[in-house]
Design an enzyme around this catalytic site. Structure first.
Site, PDB file in Angstrom:
ATOM      1  N   ASP A 126       9.081 -14.521  -1.074  1.00 54.66           N
ATOM      2  CA  ASP A 126       8.482 -15.677  -1.750  1.00 54.66           C
ATOM      3  C   ASP A 126       7.172 -15.969  -1.025  1.00 54.66           C
ATOM      4  O   ASP A 126       7.180 -16.324   0.163  1.00 54.66           O
ATOM      5  CB  ASP A 126       9.431 -16.881  -1.669  1.00 54.66           C
ATOM      6  CG  ASP A 126       8.864 -18.114  -2.359  1.00 54.66           C
ATOM      7  OD1 ASP A 126       7.630 -18.217  -2.529  1.00 54.66           O
ATOM      8  OD2 ASP A 126       9.661 -18.987  -2.725  1.00 54.66           O
ATOM      9  N   ASN A 154      -0.182  -9.471  -5.864  1.00 56.65           N
ATOM     10  CA  ASN A 154      -0.166  -9.612  -7.330  1.00 56.65           C
ATOM     11  C   ASN A 154       0.453 -10.939  -7.786  1.00 56.65           C
ATOM     12  O   ASN A 154       0.042 -11.486  -8.809  1.00 56.65           O
ATOM     13  CB  ASN A 154       0.631  -8.422  -7.910  1.00 56.65           C
ATOM     14  CG  ASN A 154       1.071  -8.655  -9.328  1.00 56.65           C
ATOM     15  OD1 ASN A 154       0.256  -8.599 -10.260  1.00 56.65           O
ATOM     16  ND2 ASN A 154       2.358  -8.944  -9.524  1.00 56.65           N
ATOM     17  N   TYR A 191      -6.141 -22.844 -12.332  1.00 56.98           N
ATOM     18  CA  TYR A 191      -6.094 -21.380 -12.288  1.00 56.98           C
ATOM     19  C   TYR A 191      -7.460 -20.792 -11.925  1.00 56.98           C
ATOM     20  O   TYR A 191      -7.568 -19.934 -11.043  1.00 56.98           O
ATOM     21  CB  TYR A 191      -5.610 -20.835 -13.637  1.00 56.98           C
ATOM     22  CG  TYR A 191      -5.391 -19.346 -13.637  1.00 56.98           C
ATOM     23  CD1 TYR A 191      -4.282 -18.791 -12.997  1.00 56.98           C
ATOM     24  CD2 TYR A 191      -6.292 -18.483 -14.259  1.00 56.98           C
ATOM     25  CE1 TYR A 191      -4.080 -17.417 -12.983  1.00 56.98           C
ATOM     26  CE2 TYR A 191      -6.085 -17.111 -14.251  1.00 56.98           C
ATOM     27  CZ  TYR A 191      -4.980 -16.584 -13.612  1.00 56.98           C
ATOM     28  OH  TYR A 191      -4.781 -15.221 -13.587  1.00 56.98           O
ATOM     29  N   LYS A 221      -8.506 -18.581  -8.541  1.00 60.50           N
ATOM     30  CA  LYS A 221      -8.971 -17.187  -8.508  1.00 60.50           C
ATOM     31  C   LYS A 221     -10.371 -17.083  -7.883  1.00 60.50           C
ATOM     32  O   LYS A 221     -10.695 -16.088  -7.237  1.00 60.50           O
ATOM     33  CB  LYS A 221      -8.938 -16.582  -9.915  1.00 60.50           C
ATOM     34  CG  LYS A 221      -7.520 -16.384 -10.458  1.00 60.50           C
ATOM     35  CD  LYS A 221      -6.683 -15.418  -9.606  1.00 60.50           C
ATOM     36  CE  LYS A 221      -5.346 -15.081 -10.232  1.00 60.50           C
ATOM     37  NZ  LYS A 221      -4.514 -14.175  -9.425  1.00 60.50           N
ATOM     38  N   THR A 250       1.968  -9.936 -20.945  1.00 58.19           N
ATOM     39  CA  THR A 250       3.021 -10.317 -19.992  1.00 58.19           C
ATOM     40  C   THR A 250       3.418 -11.757 -20.284  1.00 58.19           C
ATOM     41  O   THR A 250       2.827 -12.401 -21.149  1.00 58.19           O
ATOM     42  CB  THR A 250       2.483 -10.237 -18.552  1.00 58.19           C
ATOM     43  OG1 THR A 250       1.373 -11.162 -18.457  1.00 58.19           O
ATOM     44  CG2 THR A 250       2.011  -8.849 -18.173  1.00 58.19           C
TER      45      THR A 250
HETATM   46  P1  NDP Z   1       3.647 -12.960 -14.800  1.00 58.51           P
HETATM   47  O1  NDP Z   1       3.680 -14.446 -15.003  1.00 58.51           O
HETATM   48  O2  NDP Z   1       4.166 -12.083 -15.893  1.00 58.51           O
HETATM   49  O3  NDP Z   1       4.393 -12.597 -13.435  1.00 58.51           O
HETATM   50  C1  NDP Z   1       4.076 -13.311 -12.274  1.00 58.51           C
HETATM   51  C2  NDP Z   1       4.779 -12.692 -11.095  1.00 58.51           C
HETATM   52  O4  NDP Z   1       4.466 -13.480  -9.927  1.00 58.51           O
HETATM   53  C3  NDP Z   1       6.301 -12.693 -11.240  1.00 58.51           C
HETATM   54  O5  NDP Z   1       6.820 -11.525 -10.680  1.00 58.51           O
HETATM   55  C4  NDP Z   1       6.715 -13.910 -10.419  1.00 58.51           C
HETATM   56  O6  NDP Z   1       8.015 -13.842  -9.888  1.00 58.51           O
HETATM   57  C5  NDP Z   1       5.691 -13.798  -9.281  1.00 58.51           C
HETATM   58  N1  NDP Z   1       5.628 -15.023  -8.500  1.00 58.51           N
HETATM   59  C6  NDP Z   1       5.260 -16.263  -8.902  1.00 58.51           C
HETATM   60  N2  NDP Z   1       5.390 -17.143  -7.887  1.00 58.51           N
HETATM   61  C7  NDP Z   1       5.831 -16.421  -6.823  1.00 58.51           C
HETATM   62  C8  NDP Z   1       6.152 -16.746  -5.487  1.00 58.51           C
HETATM   63  N3  NDP Z   1       6.084 -18.006  -5.013  1.00 58.51           N
HETATM   64  N4  NDP Z   1       6.559 -15.757  -4.640  1.00 58.51           N
HETATM   65  C9  NDP Z   1       6.673 -14.476  -5.098  1.00 58.51           C
HETATM   66  N5  NDP Z   1       6.423 -14.117  -6.365  1.00 58.51           N
HETATM   67  C10 NDP Z   1       5.999 -15.081  -7.213  1.00 58.51           C
HETATM   68  O7  NDP Z   1       2.122 -12.602 -14.468  1.00 58.51           O
HETATM   69  P2  NDP Z   1       1.281 -11.263 -14.782  1.00 58.51           P
HETATM   70  O8  NDP Z   1       2.089 -10.081 -14.472  1.00 58.51           O
HETATM   71  O9  NDP Z   1       0.646 -11.418 -16.092  1.00 58.51           O
HETATM   72  O10 NDP Z   1       0.102 -11.430 -13.701  1.00 58.51           O
HETATM   73  C11 NDP Z   1      -0.015 -10.593 -12.569  1.00 58.51           C
HETATM   74  C12 NDP Z   1      -1.323 -10.900 -11.892  1.00 58.51           C
HETATM   75  O11 NDP Z   1      -2.417 -10.690 -12.800  1.00 58.51           O
HETATM   76  C13 NDP Z   1      -1.480 -12.355 -11.422  1.00 58.51           C
HETATM   77  O12 NDP Z   1      -2.163 -12.368 -10.198  1.00 58.51           O
HETATM   78  C14 NDP Z   1      -2.324 -12.990 -12.506  1.00 58.51           C
HETATM   79  O13 NDP Z   1      -3.024 -14.127 -12.052  1.00 58.51           O
HETATM   80  C15 NDP Z   1      -3.255 -11.838 -12.840  1.00 58.51           C
HETATM   81  N6  NDP Z   1      -3.883 -11.925 -14.158  1.00 58.51           N
HETATM   82  C16 NDP Z   1      -3.106 -11.921 -15.282  1.00 58.51           C
HETATM   83  C17 NDP Z   1      -3.700 -11.944 -16.523  1.00 58.51           C
HETATM   84  C18 NDP Z   1      -2.893 -11.865 -17.770  1.00 58.51           C
HETATM   85  O14 NDP Z   1      -3.502 -11.810 -18.868  1.00 58.51           O
HETATM   86  N7  NDP Z   1      -1.573 -11.839 -17.705  1.00 58.51           N
HETATM   87  C19 NDP Z   1      -5.176 -12.033 -16.679  1.00 58.51           C
HETATM   88  C20 NDP Z   1      -5.898 -12.027 -15.421  1.00 58.51           C
HETATM   89  C21 NDP Z   1      -5.250 -11.986 -14.221  1.00 58.51           C
HETATM   90  P3  NDP Z   1       9.263 -14.727 -10.524  1.00 58.51           P
HETATM   91  O15 NDP Z   1       9.855 -13.888 -11.615  1.00 58.51           O
HETATM   92  O16 NDP Z   1      10.170 -14.909  -9.350  1.00 58.51           O
HETATM   93  O17 NDP Z   1       8.672 -16.016 -11.024  1.00 58.51           O
END
Ligand code: NDP
Length: 234
Positions: free
Chosen positions: A56, A83, A156, A160, A191
């Site tokens: 976490d 990530n 957000y 970033k 996602t």
């Molecule tokens: P998702 O919301 O689909 O997944 C987010 C992930 O972050 C999950 O695995 C979640 O785990 C994890 N997470 C959140 N809080 C914590 C924490 N406290 N400790 C550990 N893990 C945590 O996001 P995406 O896959 O879409 O995004 C991935 C990356 O890409 C991010 O950095 C996002 O900002 C960036 N991004 C995404 C875009 C998009 O269009 N989706 C656009 C631009 C950037 P859990 O299941 O436990 O909550």
């Protein structure tokens, strides 16, 4: 010997797609996650060189324990991919309607900015013993000040932009030790965070990020890129 990557937030979305990509390319993958929704268990079954690490990013003890666990499984770490992030629903209204007492700004900064810093700090000794010395922060075009057209989404976008600054400072500091730090926009992805209208499948983004990660990097190279290999304006 296999090269080693740690990915945070590897249980779904881009993190899971990256774990799948690196695992398929025969890397040793340490998949950092708070919980598994089933995707990681499948991955571990398919690739014995993928393993899950409880992580976490908001909890320094959790990050420290994760670094200890990884040091028992690997002598060094080649790539760290920060990530994990959140996009707070509460963060999207215009200023007049924004509730700044509900702590969503603080939560977003804690996960998206301090999270990567905690992880980088605790994993630095392992990265120093790795060959590639690459820290890849998953950023966003939303962090670009030069190209910002939004009139809301304070939490957000500010998080970033701060992550981009963190990446620059880390590069300044660690470049002399042979490190490369990247801040990468992964595209608008299909996602949970990207939502139903998004255009980029996470596995396409993961493949682009893998290609970027495999490049030969000099400390003086640009830091801020998109997943297709275009450099972005700060
Ligand atoms: P998702 O919301 O689909 O997944 C987010 C992930 O972050 C999950 O695995 C979640 O785990 C994890 N997470 C959140 N809080 C914590 C924490 N406290 N400790 C550990 N893990 C945590 O996001 P995406 O896959 O879409 O995004 C991935 C990356 O890409 C991010 O950095 C996002 O900002 C960036 N991004 C995404 C875009 C998009 O269009 N989706 C656009 C631009 C950037 P859990 O299941 O436990 O909550």
């Amino acid at each position: 010997m296999r090269e080693t990557v740690l990915i945070t937030g590897a249980n779904r979305g881009l993190g899971l797609a990256l774990a799948n990509k690196f695992g398929g390319e025969d890397w040793q993958v340490l998949a950092g996650a708070r919980a598994d929704h089933g995707g990681l268990a499948d991955l571990v079954k398919r690739f014995p060189h993928v393993s899950v690490v409880s992580l976490d990013v908001t909890d320094v003890d959790s990050v420290r324990n994760a670094a200890r666990q990884v040091s028992e499984r690997a002598t060094g770490l080649d790539i760290l991919i920060n990530n994990a992030a959140i996009f707070p629903e509460e963060g999207t209204p215009p200023l007049a309607k924004l509730d700044l007492s509900d702590m969503h700004l603080q939560r977003t900064m804690d996960v998206n900015v301090l999270g990567p810093l905690r992880v980088t700090q605790q994993f630095l000794p392992l990265l120093e013993r790795g060959q590639r010395k690459l820290i890849l922060n998953v950023s966003s075009e939303a962090g670009s000040i030069a190209d910002c057209r939004r009139k809301s989404q304070y939490a957000y976008c500010m998080s970033k932009a701060a992550l981009n600054m963190q990446s620059r400072i880390l590069q300044n500091d660690l470049g002399r030790k042979g490190f490369k730090v990247l801040a990468v926009h992964p595209g608008w992805m299909q996602t949970d965070m990207g939502g139903p209208d998004a255009t980029v499948p996470p596995d396409v983004s993961a493949a682009g990020i893998f290609r970027l990660a495999m490049r030969h990097w000099d400390p003086s190279d640009e830091i801020y890129w998109d997943y297709r290999g275009n450099s972005l304006r700060w």
